[in-house]
Structure formats: structure tokens, C-alpha cells
Design an enzyme around this catalytic site. Structure first.
Site, PDB file in Angstrom:
ATOM      1  N   ASP A 247       7.247  52.937  32.343  1.00  0.00           N
ATOM      2  CA  ASP A 247       8.585  53.318  32.811  1.00  0.00           C
ATOM      3  C   ASP A 247       9.046  52.277  33.818  1.00  0.00           C
ATOM      4  O   ASP A 247       8.622  52.268  34.976  1.00  0.00           O
ATOM      5  CB  ASP A 247       8.527  54.705  33.446  1.00  0.00           C
ATOM      6  CG  ASP A 247       9.879  55.180  33.949  1.00  0.00           C
ATOM      7  OD1 ASP A 247      10.852  54.396  33.909  1.00  0.00           O
ATOM      8  OD2 ASP A 247       9.961  56.340  34.411  1.00  0.00           O
TER       9      ASP A 247
ATOM     10  N   ASN B 238      13.824  42.436  27.907  1.00  0.00           N
ATOM     11  CA  ASN B 238      14.895  43.025  27.107  1.00  0.00           C
ATOM     12  C   ASN B 238      15.306  44.411  27.584  1.00  0.00           C
ATOM     13  O   ASN B 238      16.482  44.773  27.467  1.00  0.00           O
ATOM     14  CB  ASN B 238      14.439  43.098  25.644  1.00  0.00           C
ATOM     15  CG  ASN B 238      15.336  43.988  24.818  1.00  0.00           C
ATOM     16  OD1 ASN B 238      16.498  43.687  24.583  1.00  0.00           O
ATOM     17  ND2 ASN B 238      14.808  45.121  24.372  1.00  0.00           N
TER      18      ASN B 238
ATOM     19  N   SER C 164      20.510  38.916  28.830  1.00  0.00           N
ATOM     20  CA  SER C 164      21.669  39.243  29.652  1.00  0.00           C
ATOM     21  C   SER C 164      22.734  39.889  28.779  1.00  0.00           C
ATOM     22  O   SER C 164      22.422  40.626  27.839  1.00  0.00           O
ATOM     23  CB  SER C 164      22.176  37.975  30.355  1.00  0.00           C
ATOM     24  OG  SER C 164      23.239  38.294  31.229  1.00  0.00           O
ATOM     25  N   SER C 165      23.992  39.612  29.046  1.00  0.00           N
ATOM     26  CA  SER C 165      25.071  40.240  28.305  1.00  0.00           C
ATOM     27  C   SER C 165      26.353  39.435  28.462  1.00  0.00           C
ATOM     28  O   SER C 165      26.601  38.834  29.522  1.00  0.00           O
ATOM     29  CB  SER C 165      25.298  41.673  28.827  1.00  0.00           C
ATOM     30  OG  SER C 165      26.519  42.194  28.337  1.00  0.00           O
TER      31      SER C 165
ATOM     32  N   TYR D 234      26.283  47.474  35.138  1.00  0.00           N
ATOM     33  CA  TYR D 234      25.592  46.757  34.067  1.00  0.00           C
ATOM     34  C   TYR D 234      25.818  45.258  34.167  1.00  0.00           C
ATOM     35  O   TYR D 234      24.866  44.461  34.237  1.00  0.00           O
ATOM     36  CB  TYR D 234      26.071  47.276  32.710  1.00  0.00           C
ATOM     37  CG  TYR D 234      25.328  46.666  31.541  1.00  0.00           C
ATOM     38  CD1 TYR D 234      23.987  46.955  31.328  1.00  0.00           C
ATOM     39  CD2 TYR D 234      25.970  45.805  30.658  1.00  0.00           C
ATOM     40  CE1 TYR D 234      23.295  46.404  30.257  1.00  0.00           C
ATOM     41  CE2 TYR D 234      25.295  45.247  29.584  1.00  0.00           C
ATOM     42  CZ  TYR D 234      23.957  45.551  29.389  1.00  0.00           C
ATOM     43  OH  TYR D 234      23.279  44.989  28.338  1.00  0.00           O
TER      44      TYR D 234
ATOM     45  N   LYS E 141      23.107  42.326  35.275  1.00  0.00           N
ATOM     46  CA  LYS E 141      22.845  41.230  34.348  1.00  0.00           C
ATOM     47  C   LYS E 141      23.232  39.880  34.954  1.00  0.00           C
ATOM     48  O   LYS E 141      22.572  38.858  34.712  1.00  0.00           O
ATOM     49  CB  LYS E 141      23.597  41.458  33.026  1.00  0.00           C
ATOM     50  CG  LYS E 141      23.044  42.606  32.198  1.00  0.00           C
ATOM     51  CD  LYS E 141      21.596  42.359  31.772  1.00  0.00           C
ATOM     52  CE  LYS E 141      21.112  43.387  30.778  1.00  0.00           C
ATOM     53  NZ  LYS E 141      19.728  43.132  30.327  1.00  0.00           N
TER      54      LYS E 141
END
Length: 284
Positions: A70, A103, A154-155, A168, A172
């Protein structure tokens, strides 16, 4: 045709790997000869992770270890590394971690006016703190010849400035900053790069309400490779593309970019952000 076993004998740790993109990414490495640690978070995912490990071993003749960890807990990264060492160390005690793919992530889609502190902290712990603690725990076992590879997922939200993504995109963005720091600190051990996907075919977008769909439309319309293709893309993808302005990237497509970053031939690339948003892989 079976892929070349480019990563033969290497050990790859992939977090968030029991399903979706993480599972596809783990299979990318296993299919190319790497032993893999499949990290997952909950008891509910145990059967999936165990089945995935068995399938990798049977199909690709590699070793695969599912590890429940976790990542919202600070002790989880060390547990992950200790479990991998106990399983993969050779008779002399030698143990090396060749590839890490950070990830695992959690999404907290709240506007700044609704920002919840507890959720904000939980997002930071998984998306930002856990990767840092994993790299710290892995440090003694990284190669010393620059052959190691760390890839932080990342994003595109960090550059697109998407609505409702303070937590978020913020976490990132911090991960991208740490990528550049680690590239310097770990230069004699491994390369460290980030891959920033745009929308991916995870199933998440099928359940989006109307407002986020409309927000994504102009961004997807500008993505060169997002045009859906009748006869190639599935009816479900074609329908989704109509509502969000373009098809999402297939998981295998983005996993392929992660794999390229980890190739031996990519040893001169570190501290970079690679886009995986259908607009071509940019490097920044």
C-alpha cells in the site's frame, strides 16, 4: 512474431501493475525477457496479480513476483524492495534492480474551491512521496555502470492545465521535478526519465460526466494521432472518440514508449520528459 528479449535477465519493478496500464507495462518487460515485480495495493487485487505472475512465467519463461504494498504507507517501498531481494537474490546474495517504473497513482479531481486536505495529502503520498521512497530503498541495489533505468509516469495534465487537477497535476509536476534531480544524483547508476501520457484507454473516460468530456474535446482535437479509424478501432473506441474529440492512446502504445526509454540504446537520455499523448513523443 515474438519480440526480441532485449531485457533478458534484468529485474523490473512496476508499481500499480496488477491491472490496466501497469499490467500492460509489466508484460512489455516480461515479454522481452525481464523478471518482474508486480506491485499492487489491495487484497482484492491479489488474485489478479498472482494470475498475471503465473501467466508471465508460463508465456515468457521469466520469474514474476506479486508484492502487495500500500503505497500510501511510508514503509511500503522498503517492504517492496526487501520482498524482491528475498526472492531474486542469487546464492551469493547478489541482488540488482535494473528497471523501476513508478506507475501507481491516485486521481483526485477536485476544483480548487472544493479542495479537501485529507484527499490532497493522500494524493501526494501515493503520487509523489512513494516514488521518492522507492528510489531511496532501491538505491543500494541499483547498477553502478549507468545501465539502470528509472521511468516516472507523469501526465499531460501538468502541461495542459486541465480543470480540477490541482492535486493530480500538482503531484505529477513534482514528480517531473524530482526526475530531473534524480537524473543528476543517480547519473553513474541509471538514467531517470518521465513519460507523460495524455488520455489512455483505461476505461476511465467511458464513465466521464458531460462537463469533463467537453473540457477534453479541444485538447484531443489538436492531437495528431487521436483521429479514430473505422475498421481499425473498435466500435466502443469510435463512439468514445465522438464524445471526447479523439481516441485515447492504447495501453500497449504507451508501454512501448516506456520500453524505449529503458533500452540500452537510450543510455544518453536522462532527466527528460517524453510526451505520450498522440502528438508524437516530445522531449523536454
Amino acid at each position: 512474431m515474438a519480440p526480441f528479449r532485449t531485457f533478458e535477465g534484468k529485474l523490473a519493478i512496476v508499481t500499480g501493475a496488477s491491472r490496466s496500464f501497469g499490467a500492460v507495462c509489466a508484460e512489455h518487460f516480461a515479454s522481452r525477457g525481464a523478471n518482474v515485480v508486480i506491485v499492487y495495493a489491495t487484497d482484492e487485487s491479489t488474485p489478479k496479480a498472482q494470475a498475471l505472475a503465473r501467466s508471465f512465467e508460463e508465456k515468457y519463461n521469466v520469474k514474476a513476483l506479486p508484492v502487495k504494498a500500500d503505497l500510501s504507507k511510508p514503509e511500503a517501498p522498503q517492504h517492496m524492495v526487501d520482498s524482491a531481494k528475498a526472492h531474486f537474490a542469487d546464492a551469493s546474495g547478489r541482488f540488482q534492480i535494473d528497471i523501476i517504473v513508478n506507475n501507481a497513482a491516485t486521481v483526485n479531481a477536485q476544483g480548487i474551491d472544493q479542495l479537501d486536505l485529507e484527499l490532497f495529502d493522500a494524493t501526494f503520498n501515493v503520487n509523489c512521496k512513494a516514488p521518492a521512497l522507492l528510489v531511496k530503498a532501491a538505491f543500494p541495489y541499483l547498477p553502478t555502470d549507468r545501465s539502470g533505468r528509472i521511468v516516472n509516469i507523469s501526465s499531460a495534465t501538468t502541461t495542459w492545465g486541465v480543470w480540477w487537477q490541482t492535486s493530480y497535476a500538482g503531484t505529477k509536476g513534482a514528480l517531473e521535478a524530482m526526475t530531473r534531480v534524480w537524473a543528476r544524483e543517480l547519473a553513474e547508476r541509471c538514467t531517470v526519465n518521465a513519460v507523460a501520457p495524455g488520455p489512455m484507454d483505461t476505461g476511465l473516460y467511458s464513465g466521464l460526466p458531460d462537463e469533463p468530456r467537453e473540457a477534453l474535446r479541444p485538447l484531443n482535437l489538436l492531437t495528431p494521432l487521436a483521429k479514430a479509424r473505422p475498421g481499425i478501432d473498435s466500435p466502443e473506441v469510435l463512439e468514445l472518440a465522438k464524445s471526447i474529440g479523439g481516441r485515447p492512446g492504447y495501453l500497449e502504445e504507451v508501454a512501448g514508449i516506456v520500453g524505449v526509454v529503458c533500452l540500452p540504446e537510450s543510455g544518453w537520455m536522462t532527466g527528460n520528459l517524453l510526451g505520450a499523448n498522440g502528438g508524437g513523443a516530445f522531449v523536454r
